[in-house]
Design a protein around this motif. Structure first.
Motif, mmCIF file in Angstrom:
data_model
loop_
_atom_site.group_PDB
_atom_site.id
_atom_site.type_symbol
_atom_site.label_atom_id
_atom_site.label_comp_id
_atom_site.label_asym_id
_atom_site.label_seq_id
_atom_site.Cartn_x
_atom_site.Cartn_y
_atom_site.Cartn_z
ATOM 1 N N TYR A 32 -10.517 6.131 5.534
ATOM 2 C CA TYR A 32 -9.783 6.425 4.302
ATOM 3 C C TYR A 32 -8.515 5.580 4.152
ATOM 4 O O TYR A 32 -8.299 4.954 3.122
ATOM 5 N N ARG A 33 -7.677 5.562 5.166
ATOM 6 C CA ARG A 33 -6.399 4.836 5.059
ATOM 7 C C ARG A 33 -6.624 3.327 4.917
ATOM 8 O O ARG A 33 -5.943 2.667 4.134
ATOM 9 N N VAL A 34 -7.583 2.803 5.645
ATOM 10 C CA VAL A 34 -7.874 1.366 5.565
ATOM 11 C C VAL A 34 -8.335 1.017 4.150
ATOM 12 O O VAL A 34 -7.848 0.047 3.543
ATOM 13 N N LEU A 35 -9.256 1.798 3.622
ATOM 14 C CA LEU A 35 -9.761 1.533 2.275
ATOM 15 C C LEU A 35 -8.661 1.718 1.226
ATOM 16 O O LEU A 35 -8.578 0.951 0.263
ATOM 17 N N SER A 36 -7.824 2.715 1.413
ATOM 18 C CA SER A 36 -6.712 2.948 0.491
ATOM 19 C C SER A 36 -5.771 1.747 0.469
ATOM 20 O O SER A 36 -5.305 1.319 -0.601
ATOM 21 N N GLN A 37 -5.499 1.186 1.617
ATOM 22 C CA GLN A 37 -4.644 -0.008 1.688
ATOM 23 C C GLN A 37 -5.324 -1.205 1.024
ATOM 24 O O GLN A 37 -4.661 -2.003 0.350
ATOM 25 N N GLN A 38 -6.635 -1.322 1.193
ATOM 26 C CA GLN A 38 -7.371 -2.412 0.551
ATOM 27 C C GLN A 38 -7.329 -2.282 -0.970
ATOM 28 O O GLN A 38 -7.172 -3.268 -1.692
ATOM 29 N N VAL A 39 -7.457 -1.068 -1.461
ATOM 30 C CA VAL A 39 -7.379 -0.822 -2.908
ATOM 31 C C VAL A 39 -6.019 -1.250 -3.433
ATOM 32 O O VAL A 39 -5.913 -1.935 -4.464
ATOM 33 N N ALA A 40 -4.957 -0.850 -2.759
ATOM 34 C CA ALA A 40 -3.601 -1.209 -3.193
ATOM 35 C C ALA A 40 -3.400 -2.722 -3.170
ATOM 36 O O ALA A 40 -2.817 -3.292 -4.110
ATOM 37 N N ALA A 41 -3.900 -3.387 -2.138
ATOM 38 C CA ALA A 41 -3.745 -4.844 -2.031
ATOM 39 C C ALA A 41 -4.512 -5.551 -3.148
ATOM 40 O O ALA A 41 -3.996 -6.488 -3.775
ATOM 41 N N GLN A 42 -5.728 -5.098 -3.430
ATOM 42 C CA GLN A 42 -6.510 -5.727 -4.489
ATOM 43 C C GLN A 42 -5.904 -5.455 -5.863
ATOM 44 O O GLN A 42 -5.937 -6.322 -6.743
ATOM 45 N N ALA A 43 -5.348 -4.274 -6.058
ATOM 46 C CA ALA A 43 -4.686 -3.972 -7.328
ATOM 47 C C ALA A 43 -3.530 -4.932 -7.558
ATOM 48 O O ALA A 43 -3.335 -5.428 -8.679
ATOM 49 N N GLU A 44 -2.785 -5.215 -6.520
ATOM 50 C CA GLU A 44 -1.665 -6.155 -6.641
ATOM 51 C C GLU A 44 -2.166 -7.565 -6.952
ATOM 52 O O GLU A 44 -1.578 -8.283 -7.771
ATOM 53 N N GLN A 45 -3.269 -7.956 -6.342
ATOM 54 C CA GLN A 45 -3.861 -9.267 -6.631
ATOM 55 C C GLN A 45 -4.290 -9.363 -8.099
ATOM 56 O O GLN A 45 -4.052 -10.371 -8.766
ATOM 57 N N TRP A 46 -4.934 -8.291 -8.596
ATOM 58 C CA TRP A 46 -5.357 -8.278 -9.999
ATOM 59 C C TRP A 46 -4.148 -8.302 -10.939
ATOM 60 O O TRP A 46 -4.181 -8.960 -11.978
ATOM 61 N N ARG A 47 -3.091 -7.602 -10.584
ATOM 62 C CA ARG A 47 -1.874 -7.603 -11.396
ATOM 63 C C ARG A 47 -1.336 -9.037 -11.510
ATOM 64 O O ARG A 47 -0.972 -9.493 -12.596
ATOM 65 N N ASN A 48 -1.310 -9.756 -10.414
ATOM 66 C CA ASN A 48 -0.811 -11.139 -10.404
ATOM 67 C C ASN A 48 -1.716 -12.080 -11.193
ATOM 68 O O ASN A 48 -1.237 -12.972 -11.887
ATOM 69 N N ARG A 49 -3.033 -11.862 -11.098
ATOM 70 C CA ARG A 49 -3.984 -12.736 -11.794
ATOM 71 C C ARG A 49 -4.041 -12.470 -13.289
ATOM 72 O O ARG A 49 -4.198 -13.406 -14.084
ATOM 73 N N LEU A 50 -3.927 -11.201 -13.693
ATOM 74 C CA LEU A 50 -4.105 -10.838 -15.099
ATOM 75 C C LEU A 50 -2.810 -10.830 -15.895
ATOM 76 O O LEU A 50 -2.848 -10.935 -17.117
#
Length: 102
Positions: free
Chosen positions: A26-44
């Motif tokens: 759970y915690r690992v996946l939660s951190q991955q979600v947050a990291a990818q959200a930040e990547q999408w924020r930067n790209r979009l």
């Protein structure tokens, strides 16, 4: 300590706020979600990402309604199971001395 029934009546019981999944990933996946959200924020960019977040908020609302319905359904099944089990108690428990049902 107050009873669960008292806490429920007084609006003090909020299990949805206290639930933290115990799954080891759970915690690992939660951190991955947050990291990818930040990547999408930067790209979009902020404006498009805000629109995407609104979409995800709608998806979360639908999912929350489904989870609530599943919880209620499961709780009702459990309650009905208890009613069924306790209703048939006399068929299952016998008085060893007299052979009569209790």
């Amino acid at each position: 300590m107050k009873s669960i029934l008292e806490a429920l009546y007084r609006g003090q019981l909020h299990p949805d706020e206290a639930i933290v999944p115990s799954h080891p990933e759970y915690r690992v996946l939660s951190q991955q979600v947050a990291a990818q959200a930040e990547q999408w924020r930067n790209r979009l960019g902020e404006e498009v990402f805000r629109e995407l977040e609104e979409y995800f908020d709608l998806c979360d609302s639908v999912n929350s309604m489904h989870v609530e319905a599943a919880f209620l359904h499961g709780f009702r099944i459990g309650a009905n199971l208890m009613i069924e089990v306790t209703g048939k108690r006399e068929e299952l428990v016998t008085n060893a001395a007299s052979g009569l049902s209790l």
